[in-house]
Structures are given as structure tokens and as C-alpha cells.
Scaffold this motif. Structure first.
Motif, PDB file in Angstrom:
ATOM      1  N   GLY A  82       0.820  -1.202   0.000  1.00  0.00           N
ATOM      2  CA  GLY A  82       0.000   0.000   0.000  1.00  0.00           C
ATOM      3  C   GLY A  82       0.852   1.248   0.000  1.00  0.00           C
ATOM      4  O   GLY A  82       2.017   1.219  -0.384  1.00  0.00           O
ATOM      5  N   VAL A 129      -6.691  10.276   0.346  1.00  0.00           N
ATOM      6  CA  VAL A 129      -7.426   9.050   0.650  1.00  0.00           C
ATOM      7  C   VAL A 129      -8.159   8.564  -0.595  1.00  0.00           C
ATOM      8  O   VAL A 129      -8.111   7.373  -0.934  1.00  0.00           O
ATOM      9  CB  VAL A 129      -8.408   9.274   1.826  1.00  0.00           C
ATOM     10  CG1 VAL A 129      -9.358   8.083   1.987  1.00  0.00           C
ATOM     11  CG2 VAL A 129      -7.639   9.523   3.122  1.00  0.00           C
ATOM     12  N   ARG A 130      -8.808   9.473  -1.309  1.00  0.00           N
ATOM     13  CA  ARG A 130      -9.533   9.090  -2.536  1.00  0.00           C
ATOM     14  C   ARG A 130      -8.582   8.524  -3.599  1.00  0.00           C
ATOM     15  O   ARG A 130      -8.894   7.520  -4.244  1.00  0.00           O
ATOM     16  CB  ARG A 130     -10.285  10.282  -3.103  1.00  0.00           C
ATOM     17  CG  ARG A 130     -11.542  10.626  -2.360  1.00  0.00           C
ATOM     18  CD  ARG A 130     -12.342  11.716  -3.105  1.00  0.00           C
ATOM     19  NE  ARG A 130     -13.269  12.374  -2.239  1.00  0.00           N
ATOM     20  CZ  ARG A 130     -13.097  13.593  -1.719  1.00  0.00           C
ATOM     21  NH1 ARG A 130     -12.025  14.299  -2.010  1.00  0.00           N
ATOM     22  NH2 ARG A 130     -14.007  14.115  -0.936  1.00  0.00           N
ATOM     23  N   ASP A 133      -7.367   5.043  -2.477  1.00  0.00           N
ATOM     24  CA  ASP A 133      -8.461   4.088  -2.505  1.00  0.00           C
ATOM     25  C   ASP A 133      -8.903   3.795  -3.933  1.00  0.00           C
ATOM     26  O   ASP A 133      -9.189   2.643  -4.270  1.00  0.00           O
ATOM     27  CB  ASP A 133      -9.638   4.604  -1.668  1.00  0.00           C
ATOM     28  CG  ASP A 133     -10.615   3.491  -1.359  1.00  0.00           C
ATOM     29  OD1 ASP A 133     -10.212   2.515  -0.689  1.00  0.00           O
ATOM     30  OD2 ASP A 133     -11.770   3.584  -1.798  1.00  0.00           O
ATOM     31  N   ASP A 134      -8.946   4.812  -4.779  1.00  0.00           N
ATOM     32  CA  ASP A 134      -9.303   4.593  -6.190  1.00  0.00           C
ATOM     33  C   ASP A 134      -8.312   3.670  -6.880  1.00  0.00           C
ATOM     34  O   ASP A 134      -8.665   2.968  -7.830  1.00  0.00           O
ATOM     35  CB  ASP A 134      -9.386   5.914  -6.948  1.00  0.00           C
ATOM     36  CG  ASP A 134     -10.620   6.727  -6.590  1.00  0.00           C
ATOM     37  OD1 ASP A 134     -11.523   6.197  -5.900  1.00  0.00           O
ATOM     38  OD2 ASP A 134     -10.673   7.918  -6.980  1.00  0.00           O
ATOM     39  N   GLN A 138      -4.239  -0.084   0.032  1.00  0.00           N
ATOM     40  CA  GLN A 138      -4.419   0.280   1.421  1.00  0.00           C
ATOM     41  C   GLN A 138      -3.580   1.502   1.723  1.00  0.00           C
ATOM     42  O   GLN A 138      -2.559   1.747   1.082  1.00  0.00           O
ATOM     43  CB  GLN A 138      -4.019  -0.874   2.328  1.00  0.00           C
ATOM     44  CG  GLN A 138      -4.957  -2.054   2.217  1.00  0.00           C
ATOM     45  CD  GLN A 138      -4.588  -3.168   3.171  1.00  0.00           C
ATOM     46  OE1 GLN A 138      -3.581  -3.115   3.846  1.00  0.00           O
ATOM     47  NE2 GLN A 138      -5.426  -4.184   3.213  1.00  0.00           N
ATOM     48  N   LEU A 156     -11.118   8.092   6.585  1.00  0.00           N
ATOM     49  CA  LEU A 156     -11.047   6.720   6.097  1.00  0.00           C
ATOM     50  C   LEU A 156     -12.405   6.033   6.144  1.00  0.00           C
ATOM     51  O   LEU A 156     -12.779   5.317   5.223  1.00  0.00           O
ATOM     52  CB  LEU A 156     -10.009   5.923   6.902  1.00  0.00           C
ATOM     53  CG  LEU A 156      -8.566   6.374   6.727  1.00  0.00           C
ATOM     54  CD1 LEU A 156      -7.647   5.606   7.678  1.00  0.00           C
ATOM     55  CD2 LEU A 156      -8.096   6.214   5.296  1.00  0.00           C
ATOM     56  N   ALA A 160     -12.764   5.510   2.250  1.00  0.00           N
ATOM     57  CA  ALA A 160     -11.831   4.473   1.813  1.00  0.00           C
ATOM     58  C   ALA A 160     -12.378   3.066   1.982  1.00  0.00           C
ATOM     59  O   ALA A 160     -12.356   2.511   3.075  1.00  0.00           O
ATOM     60  CB  ALA A 160     -10.510   4.614   2.555  1.00  0.00           C
ATOM     61  N   ALA A 161     -12.836   2.481   0.902  1.00  0.00           N
ATOM     62  CA  ALA A 161     -13.346   1.112   0.950  1.00  0.00           C
ATOM     63  C   ALA A 161     -12.232   0.088   1.162  1.00  0.00           C
ATOM     64  O   ALA A 161     -12.447  -0.960   1.743  1.00  0.00           O
ATOM     65  CB  ALA A 161     -14.087   0.796  -0.351  1.00  0.00           C
ATOM     66  N   HIS A 162     -11.015   0.388   0.703  1.00  0.00           N
ATOM     67  CA  HIS A 162      -9.914  -0.571   0.781  1.00  0.00           C
ATOM     68  C   HIS A 162      -9.013  -0.380   2.005  1.00  0.00           C
ATOM     69  O   HIS A 162      -8.153  -1.200   2.274  1.00  0.00           O
ATOM     70  CB  HIS A 162      -9.027  -0.465  -0.476  1.00  0.00           C
ATOM     71  CG  HIS A 162      -9.749  -0.808  -1.718  1.00  0.00           C
ATOM     72  ND1 HIS A 162     -10.313   0.149  -2.535  1.00  0.00           N
ATOM     73  CD2 HIS A 162     -10.043  -1.992  -2.281  1.00  0.00           C
ATOM     74  CE1 HIS A 162     -10.897  -0.441  -3.558  1.00  0.00           C
ATOM     75  NE2 HIS A 162     -10.754  -1.734  -3.425  1.00  0.00           N
ATOM     76  N   ALA A 163      -9.179   0.719   2.708  1.00  0.00           N
ATOM     77  CA  ALA A 163      -8.230   1.074   3.757  1.00  0.00           C
ATOM     78  C   ALA A 163      -8.388   0.231   5.013  1.00  0.00           C
ATOM     79  O   ALA A 163      -9.479  -0.148   5.400  1.00  0.00           O
ATOM     80  CB  ALA A 163      -8.392   2.550   4.128  1.00  0.00           C
TER      81      ALA A 163
END
Length: 194
Positions: A82, A129-130, A133-134, A138, A156, A160-163
Motif C-alpha cells: 500500500g 485518501v480518494r 483508494d481509487d 491500502q 477513512l 476508503a473502501a480498501h483502507a
């Protein structure tokens, strides 16, 4: 690895040991079969101050997160897990963001991201963060101040869906464990710096 991150943002830290040269050495050790441990690193596109979303995006677009996978290396042995950014610094040098001063002579500080004021620095954090995450990555965020930790966790959770966040704070805000419990996050309290 004990380095805070590898990549162009590390060159200005302490001794530059996380620079492109370190990436090349790890890549060589893995490709030659001489890397005897499993290593996961965090790509660090910015240094410890003034980071911005444009810089993160520029380095990700240039392949920073693919520093090992693009070379056909076994991801179980060596991988980029990440992106690492610094949202604040340390209370000792006055670069943490707190609700109240943490020791005599300390100012409450602010985020160490690009921006002229708190509002614009928080917006820059949101943009970072965007971007991360895009990219499906992570994000690890260095945040020590109680105000920084709350702002980072809020960003987050919202964006952030993946964070999966790990925050380290000299004073963990009372709301943090509850927030972490309902989300995929952990927190650890570092040593007191007062």
C-alpha cells in the motif's frame, strides 16, 4: 522492514535508506533468491511534510505501487502492500495536531500536508485518501496527535473502501476504540511524550 516507507518521499528522511536504491536492492535480492524473509513494504510517494494528492497520484501513475510486481517477483516473498503518508509529525518538534497542548511550550500544531490552513489541509488529506483508494490500495497514515487521529479515521471511514488504518497516538481519543471496533481499523498508543 523498519523503514517508514520506500520510495521517492523517503529520500529526504534521515539517511535516505528507503530510497530507490533500497527498492533496487530488495528487488535484486528477491530475483536472485537471496531474500530469505517475506517483506511487505509501503510505497511512500511524499516526504514528511507538504504531501499532496497530486504527488501521490503522479507516483502511483508512474508505477510506484508496482515496484516489485512489475518485475515478476513472487508477491509472497516481496510485495508493496500500500501507500504510506505522514499526516503529522511529533510533539517534540511541534508538528502534531492536538486539541490542547501536550507539554509546556507546545502549540496545538496542524496537519503536515499541503494547504494554507486546517480546512485546506484536511481537504488535501481527503483527496489523498480518494487517490489511494481509487487505486485499490491500502493506506497507512502516520498520525500522532489526537486531533489528527480523529480526522484521519473519519476520512477513512467515509472515503476508503480498501483502507485498513493503523493510527499511533500519544493520546488515543476516547472515541477511537469504538470507531475502530465498527470499522476495519486498529490503533496503538505510543509512548507518552510529555
Amino acid at each position: 522492514m523498519t523503514e517508514p516507507g520506500l520510495g521517492p518521499g523517503h529520500v529526504s528522511l534521515v539517511d535516505g535508506s528507503g530510497s530507490q536504491a533500497a527498492i533496487d536492492v530488495l528487488r535484486h535480492l528477491a530475483s536472485s533468491g537471496d531474500l530469505t524473509m517475506c517483506v511487505t513494504v509501503l510505497a511512500m510517494p511524499n516526504g514528511m511534510g507538504g504531501g499532496d494528492a497530486a504527488g501521490v497520484k503522479r507516483h502511483l501513475d508512474a508505477g510506484l505501487a508496482d515496484m516489485f510486481s512489475a518485475h515478476g517477483l513472487d508477491q509472497r516473498r516481496l510485495r508493496c502492500g500500500g501507500v504510506k503518508i505522514f499526516a503529522d509529525g511529533t510533539p517534540q518538534n511541534g508538528t502534531t495536531w492536538h486539541k490542547e497542548p501536550v507539554h509546556e511550550g507546545h502549540r496545538c500544531g496542524h496537519l503536515v500536508l499541503a494547504g494554507a490552513d486546517d480546512e485546506s489541509r484536511v481537504e488535501e488529506l481527503r483527496k489523498i485518501v480518494r487517490v489511494v483508494d481509487d487505486a485499490g490500495l491500502q493506506l497507512a497514515v502516520h498520525c500522532i496527535g489526537d486531533k489528527t487521529s480523529e480526522v484521519v479515521i473519519d476520512c477513512l471511514i467515509e472515503l476508503a473502501a480498501h483502507a485498513i488504518a493503523l493510527t499511533t497516538s500519544t493520546t488515543v481519543p476516547s472515541s477511537t476504540p469504538k470507531i475502530c471496533a465498527r470499522w476495519r481499523s486498529t490503533t496503538s498508543a505510543g509512548p507518552r511524550t510529555r
